[in-house]
Design a protein around this motif. Structure first.
Motif, short mmCIF file in Angstrom:
data_model
loop_
_atom_site.label_atom_id
_atom_site.label_comp_id
_atom_site.label_asym_id
_atom_site.label_seq_id
_atom_site.Cartn_x
_atom_site.Cartn_y
_atom_site.Cartn_z
N TRP A 125 0.79 -1.22 0.00
CA TRP A 125 0.00 0.00 0.00
C TRP A 125 0.83 1.28 0.00
CZ3 TRP A 125 0.93 2.89 4.38
CH2 TRP A 125 1.47 2.22 5.48
N PHE A 126 2.17 1.16 -0.04
CA PHE A 126 3.00 2.36 -0.13
C PHE A 126 4.03 2.15 -1.23
CE2 PHE A 126 6.13 5.58 1.09
CZ PHE A 126 5.30 6.64 1.40
N PRO A 127 4.18 3.12 -2.15
CA PRO A 127 5.05 2.90 -3.33
C PRO A 127 6.52 3.06 -3.02
CG PRO A 127 4.09 5.08 -3.42
CD PRO A 127 3.47 4.42 -2.21
N SER A 128 7.36 2.36 -3.76
CA SER A 128 8.80 2.53 -3.65
C SER A 128 9.23 3.79 -4.40
CB SER A 128 9.51 1.32 -4.23
OG SER A 128 9.31 1.23 -5.62
N VAL A 129 10.45 4.22 -4.12
CA VAL A 129 10.97 5.41 -4.79
C VAL A 129 11.08 5.18 -6.30
CG1 VAL A 129 12.95 6.97 -4.98
CG2 VAL A 129 12.21 6.15 -2.74
N SER A 130 11.64 4.03 -6.68
CA SER A 130 11.86 3.77 -8.10
C SER A 130 10.55 3.71 -8.86
CB SER A 130 12.65 2.47 -8.28
OG SER A 130 11.98 1.39 -7.63
N ALA A 131 9.52 3.09 -8.29
CA ALA A 131 8.23 3.02 -8.98
C ALA A 131 7.59 4.40 -9.07
CB ALA A 131 7.30 2.06 -8.24
N THR A 132 7.83 5.24 -8.07
CA THR A 132 7.22 6.56 -8.04
C THR A 132 7.83 7.49 -9.08
OG1 THR A 132 6.77 6.33 -5.68
CG2 THR A 132 6.74 8.56 -6.58
N ILE A 133 9.14 7.47 -9.21
CA ILE A 133 9.81 8.48 -10.04
C ILE A 133 10.15 7.99 -11.44
CG2 ILE A 133 10.82 9.50 -7.98
CD1 ILE A 133 13.49 8.29 -8.77
N GLY A 134 10.00 6.69 -11.71
CA GLY A 134 10.53 6.21 -12.98
C GLY A 134 9.57 5.48 -13.89
N ASP A 135 8.31 5.34 -13.51
CA ASP A 135 7.45 4.44 -14.29
C ASP A 135 6.35 5.13 -15.10
OD1 ASP A 135 8.93 2.34 -13.45
OD2 ASP A 135 7.46 1.56 -12.02
N TRP A 136 5.78 6.23 -14.59
CA TRP A 136 4.54 6.72 -15.19
C TRP A 136 4.60 8.22 -15.51
CZ3 TRP A 136 1.16 3.09 -16.63
CH2 TRP A 136 1.26 1.84 -16.01
N TYR A 137 3.90 8.59 -16.56
CA TYR A 137 3.69 9.99 -16.94
C TYR A 137 2.42 10.49 -16.23
CZ TYR A 137 2.26 13.99 -19.79
OH TYR A 137 1.86 15.23 -20.20
N PRO A 138 2.40 11.72 -15.67
CA PRO A 138 3.40 12.79 -15.81
C PRO A 138 4.36 12.92 -14.63
CG PRO A 138 1.37 13.73 -15.00
CD PRO A 138 1.11 12.25 -15.14
N GLU A 139 4.17 12.13 -13.56
CA GLU A 139 5.00 12.34 -12.38
C GLU A 139 6.49 12.14 -12.67
OE1 GLU A 139 2.82 8.32 -11.75
OE2 GLU A 139 2.42 10.30 -12.59
N ARG A 140 6.79 11.18 -13.54
CA ARG A 140 8.19 10.94 -13.88
C ARG A 140 8.80 12.18 -14.54
NH1 ARG A 140 8.54 6.68 -18.29
NH2 ARG A 140 7.69 8.45 -19.46
N ASN A 141 8.07 12.81 -15.45
CA ASN A 141 8.59 13.95 -16.20
C ASN A 141 8.72 15.19 -15.33
OD1 ASN A 141 6.54 12.17 -17.84
ND2 ASN A 141 8.20 12.70 -19.24
N ILE A 142 7.74 15.40 -14.46
CA ILE A 142 7.83 16.54 -13.53
C ILE A 142 9.02 16.36 -12.60
CG2 ILE A 142 6.65 17.69 -11.63
CD1 ILE A 142 4.00 17.07 -13.01
N PHE A 143 9.20 15.15 -12.12
CA PHE A 143 10.35 14.87 -11.26
C PHE A 143 11.66 15.17 -11.98
CE2 PHE A 143 13.65 11.76 -10.23
CZ PHE A 143 13.91 12.09 -8.91
N GLN A 144 11.78 14.70 -13.22
CA GLN A 144 13.03 14.89 -13.95
C GLN A 144 13.28 16.36 -14.26
OE1 GLN A 144 12.64 12.22 -17.30
NE2 GLN A 144 13.43 10.46 -16.14
N ILE A 145 12.25 17.12 -14.52
CA ILE A 145 12.42 18.55 -14.76
C ILE A 145 12.93 19.25 -13.51
CG2 ILE A 145 11.18 20.70 -15.23
CD1 ILE A 145 9.38 19.08 -17.13
N LEU A 146 12.32 18.95 -12.39
CA LEU A 146 12.74 19.59 -11.14
C LEU A 146 14.16 19.17 -10.75
CD1 LEU A 146 9.45 19.34 -9.04
CD2 LEU A 146 10.49 21.41 -10.00
N ILE A 147 14.51 17.93 -11.00
CA ILE A 147 15.88 17.48 -10.70
C ILE A 147 16.87 18.19 -11.60
CG2 ILE A 147 17.43 15.50 -10.94
CD1 ILE A 147 15.96 15.48 -8.35
N ALA A 148 16.49 18.40 -12.86
CA ALA A 148 17.38 19.13 -13.78
C ALA A 148 17.57 20.57 -13.31
CB ALA A 148 16.80 19.10 -15.19
N VAL A 149 16.48 21.22 -12.88
CA VAL A 149 16.59 22.59 -12.35
C VAL A 149 17.47 22.61 -11.11
CG1 VAL A 149 15.27 24.49 -11.33
CG2 VAL A 149 14.38 23.29 -13.34
#
Length: 1024
Positions: A56-80
């Motif tokens: 019932w609680f997601p892992s970090v890798s599943a949260t940031i690397g699997d689905w649009y748009p959360e993955r893309n927002i995460f990568q943009i903020l990390i780039a900034v």
């Protein structure tokens, strides 16, 4: 006349960059968590074991690397956020730079690598490239070790809040790795629903702690009043930049000159300044920022660290050479199946007796030149790997052990203060041998029984040894570990050390020798490999305790705790008294009792406590021997004789059938363990018997280096475990046609005919034959004579198997192993009746084969010399097989009988009473290995020559499983012996063509006896 201009200055507190970094980092991760939970909650909590609601609680890798748009927002903020992150690294270097230390420069490089690797595994997800993703993530975690500990070191002492926070975040960060790995084991190995959720909590905690640690830079910048200034000039509507240096030396000529320099138009210049709220000071020449440090200065700065690391490595080499003697000599004993004469090489460890010859010999051995020569002669044990024959290697290793044991005596018998340092090296060197085996499939990479083709890194080990010896010989006299000076017997009176503390001289040097010898053997036999204590408590499936190839890091952590106990409280008489108190000895005895009597987690917890105890008393025992009244030569030669006798006694508990008088030791390993503890007890402070133990004294720098080394070693152990962690569930080679291939192989204790470790050669043949189930015999190698090895490591890691290692070393058998591509539902370990000869092991397991329970038995019967044993053992095995009739069953065993031999020979007992079929009744050219079966369709039988791996061939049976819920349609002999050409069967049933003799075979292996696999037709109307 120049156009009027206007100057603008923008000033930014450096601390605000740290705040910006923190907010951006948290925003990146938590925005992904929130958006992912809202849009794809059930998808990101689902994993390969379970989904919602168990997970019932997601892992970090599943949260940031699997689905649009959360993955893309995460990568943009990390780039900034990359800009502030790099700025933090560079600003911390600017703040802590010093001409007296290169540590800030090193941390700057580590920080840049750490940041780049972070970006790498963020943008290269596991679905893009699993290996690259994992390598970058491991690189990031490894870089955190020097980054965090180095950051603490560079933090000024007066900045107490920053130091305290960094220590807190770093400590919790590395401690959190332990439960995270535990829950990962529960998820990946035991496949426990919900375990990944708990794992995710700790994974997220690492992210939070990592960000919080970096955020502490805000306090550093604020305390230093660090600012960033950007100056621009506006001239005739254009913008041009200038350097505006604001500091305590703003009126110096250098600054004035800097203010005259103008950058190209439209470019603003940024400078790092300090706030002007400090009291004004006289103008001074500004401090130059050192970009390069001279080689001489760097060497001087790192000399103590390099010296310490060289000493640790030389201790590792000594332990490696010392522990390589018994597996090198036992090669001959195995082939002889009795005393072969090679056992006399154990006497090479009695070499400290030469220290009795004359004081001149002692002075020579203790000089810098003499000690260097001893290190060099010890290194011959590493070079022995290049010799072509086992006998030549044994002679070289025995000679190296002579030098090694003299070196032990020289180092450990020095002044009391130097012995404390040597005791630390002993523990670190031993730990490093175990860690190197943990990382190298349970084989020490510098042992002479391995080479490049069998997991050895011998040349690398030799080069590093040469460099360490060179460092030892050329180091300054004031550096760490200058040559020890053996205290002559005449000087071992009531003297005082440098702190004017009385040294109590022991009156019984024999007691000191017994304690020292027993401790050396205990460390070697129980802690020589991180999984040895696990095998003592292993009971099979379902798993109720630690897994040998996955939980070894827990043993390492226990060893580290044991080393830290005397280290943290060194220079304290109170602690010294506690660690030498009989109550501490009672704790050790209780731990030994638990590991000897109990199984699974309870027994292993006893083993962990025993590890703590043994490592904690290394300084005590060495200090006892250093202050003993006995002559150094006598004391250490007797101690090494005790080690040799324990070596022999421990193997005789299982090898009693092959040596005269062996019955005395039969199945009495717990007696040996008890005697070990009794001898160790002689080092403790017994009322009215023993004098008080001297206090362990260590310089602060040694304590610091040792603590840092232990922290790094512990993290490396955990990283090795994570790297070796199975990432894929074992899968059968042919799941479609429901085909199972099973093999039996007696592997001669993992030593091939050339005296080399044979794990990788075994792996290659098992892989080529595509075996789904393998029975391996003569596999219990967790004894000093076999090197405390685990033969399953390479095959489990490289091929993917479930493994049951069978009865452990405290069960007094030669061992049996079951490897299976199919899940092991349950397994039972048997000790077969053995009134006349050696104990015979058996594993009875139930496998989930394509949804059908299939019984598999792996067994090793007694020898030809004990007919009563073989009769009783065969009767017991027949009973086990008959009890599960009519369930499908495969027997893979070492039986020692002629085919069709009448009772009391084993063949008829097992086939008739066990209600099984011989794999091929017409194969009369057999003697020891047999395959029996029932409830399956046998489609092929093949015998593969051994090459030079062992003295026994590999036998393989191929079976087709009836459709789930149905039985064999025709079990008559006529139906079972309808032979076929391979072309009459589908390609899935064919064995590799390269192994036919006419094709030359592969690596010395070929189909022999029949020169081809035997194939059999399936009965009419078969339902697969």
């Amino acid at each position: 006349m120049s156009a009027p201009s206007r100057r603008l200055r923008f000033t930014l507190d450096a601390s605000s960059l740290a705040v910006l970094y923190t907010y951006l980092a948290f925003s990146a991760f938590f925005s992904a968590l929130i958006i992912g939970s809202v849009l794809h909650y059930k998808k990101i909590v689902k994993n390969g074991v379970a989904g919602y609601p168990q997970e019932w609680f997601p892992s970090v890798s599943a949260t940031i690397g699997d689905w649009y748009p959360e993955r893309n927002i995460f990568q943009i903020l990390i780039a900034v956020n990359s800009g502030p992150r790099f700025a933090l690294v560079l600003l911390q270097y600017y703040l802590h730079r010093s001409s007296a230390s290169v540590l800030p420069g090193i941390l700057c490089c580590v920080g840049i690598i750490r940041t780049l690797s972070c970006g790498g595994f963020v943008y290269i997800t596991s679905s893009d490239d699993h290996d690259v993703h994992d390598v970058l993530m491991i690189t990031y975690i490894v870089c955190n070790i020097p980054w965090m500990f180095g950051g603490i070191k560079c933090t000024p002492v007066q900045n107490t809040v920053a130091r305290r926070r960094r220590k807190l975040y770093a400590s919790v960060f590395f401690i959190s790795i332990i439960p995270m790995i535990y829950f990962f084991i529960q998820h990946k190995v035991h496949r426990v629903p919900g375990a990944y959720t708990h794992y995710s909590f700790f994974e997220w905690s690492l992210i939070i702690l990592d960000i919080l640690y970096d955020s502490v830079a805000k306090l550093d910048f604020a305390n230093a009043n660090l600012q960033l200034s950007v100056g621009v000039s506006l001239t005739s509507g254009s913008i041009s930049g200038y350097n505006d240096i604001v500091s305590e030396t703003a009126n110096t000529p250098a600054v004035a000159e800097a203010q005259k320099r103008v950058t190209p138009p439209a470019v603003a210049a940024t400078t790092i300044t300090e706030k002007k709220d400090k009291p004004a000071k006289p103008a001074v020449v500004p401090k130059q920022i050192p970009m390069l440090v001279s080689l001489k200065s760097a060497i001087f700065q790192f000399e103590p660290i390099v010296n310490f690391l060289s000493d640790v490595y030389l201790s590792y080499i000594q332990w490696s050479v010392f522990t390589s003697l018994t597996p090198t000599l036992f090669y001959f004993s195995v082939w002889e199946l009795g005393l072969a004469g090679s056992e006399l090489s154990l006497l090479s460890t009695l070499s400290p007796i030469v220290l009795n010859i004359s004081p001149v010999v002692i002075d020579l051995m203790c000089s810098r030149v003499g000690r260097t020569v001893l290190y060099g002669l010890t290194g011959i044990g590493l070079a022995a790997y290049a010799l072509p024959t086992p006998l030549q290697r044994l002679l070289a290793v025995a000679f190296a052990n002579m030098a090694c044991c003299i070196g032990f005596a020289v180092d450990w018998s020095g002044p009391v203060k130097s012995v404390g340092y040597q005791a630390t090296l002993v523990g670190l060197g031993l730990f490093l041998t175990s860690l190197s085996k943990h990382a190298n499939h349970s084989v020490n990479p510098v042992w002479p029984i391995v080479h490049e083709g069998s997991g050895g890194y011998n040349k690398t080990g030799i080069i590093l040894t040469f460099l360490a010896i060179y460092n030892y010989y050329h180091r300054c006299q004031s550096s760490l570990s200058t040559p020890s000076i053996v205290v002559p017997e005449s000087a071992r009176k009531e003297t005082k050390n440098e702190d004017t503390e009385p040294i109590a001289v022991r009156t019984s040097w024999i007691a000191d020798s017994l304690a020292l010898g027993s401790l050396i053997f205990s460390l070697h036999s129980l802690l020589g490999d991180s999984s040895t204590l696990i095998t003592w408590t292993w009971t099979g499936y379902p798993i109720k305790g630690p897994v040998p190839h996955l939980h070894g890091s827990l043993t390492h952590i226990a060893q580290i705790i044991g080393l830290l106990l005397p280290l943290i409280f060194s220079n304290s008489q109170t602690t010294s008294s506690f660690l030498s108190h009989p109550l501490w000895f009672a704790y050790g005895c209780a731990s030994a009792y638990v590991v000897g009597i109990y199984s699974d987690w309870i027994g292993y917890i006893g083993g962990l406590n025993l590890s703590v105890f043994l490592m904690s008393i290394i300084p005590l025992v060495l200090l006892r021997s250093a202050t003993s009244s006995g002559n150094v030569g006598k004391l250490y030669s007797l101690a090494m004789l005790v080690v040799a006798l324990f070596d022999v006694a421990s193997v005789f508990t299982a090898a009693y059938a092959f040596v005269p008088g062996g019955e005395i030791f039969r199945e009495r390993i717990n007696w040996v363990l008890a005697v070990q503890m009794v001898f160790i007890g002689l080092a403790f402070n017994w009322p009215r018997i023993s004098s008080n133990a001297p206090t362990l004294t260590l310089p602060p720098v040694v304590k610091t280096y040792t603590k840092n080394a232990l922290a790094i070693f512990s993290v490396l152990s955990l990283l090795v475990t994570m790297y070796r962690w199975p990432t894929k569930i074992p899968q059968p080679y042919r799941p479609g046609p429901r085909i199972l291939r099973a093999g039996i192989w007696t592997v001669h204790f993992g030593i091939d005919n050339e005296g080399r470790d044979s794990q990788r050669r075994m792996r290659d043949l098992i892989r080529d034959m595509e075996l789904d189930v393998v029975g391996l015999l003569e596999t219990d190698l967790h004894r000093v004579v076999f090197g405390n090895r685990d033969l399953t490591r390479v095959m489990v890691d490289d091929l993917g198997f479930y493994v049951d290692i069978g009865p452990g070393p405290n069960k007094h058998t030669w061992g049996a192993v079951l490897l299976s591509k199919f899940p092991i539902i349950n397994s039972t370990h048997h000790l077969l009746p053995s009134p006349d000869g050696e104990l015979a092991p058996a594993i009875h397991a139930v496998l989930d084969v394509f949804g059908t329970p299939v019984n598999v038995i792996v067994a090793h019967n007694g020898q030809e010399e004990t007919p009563l044993d073989r009769e009783l053992q065969s009767t017991e095995l027949a009973r086990i097989m008959s009890e599960v009739y009519p369930q499908p069953l495969i027997f893979l065993g070492y039986v020692v009988t002629k085919p069709h031999a009448a009772r009391p020979a084993p063949y008829d007992i097992m086939v008739t009473d066990g209600r099984v079929h011989d794999i091929d009744k017409d194969d009369f050219d057999r003697w020891c290995q047999y395959i029996f079966y029932r409830g399956l369709y046998r489609t092929s039988y093949v015998r593969v020559s051994r090459s030079t791996i062992t003295d026994t061939e590999l036998q393989i049976g191929e079976f087709a499983l009836p459709k789930h819920g149905s039985n064999v349609v025709d079990d008559s002999e006529e139906a079972r012996y309808r032979r076929a050409w391979k072309e009459e069967l589908p390609d899935d049933h064919w064995f590799p063509m390269e192994y036919y003799p006419q094709n030359g075979g592969v690596r010395g292996h070929e189909y022999h006896v029949f020169n081809t696999p035997l194939y059999y037709k399936l009965p009419e109307g078969v339902n697969l």
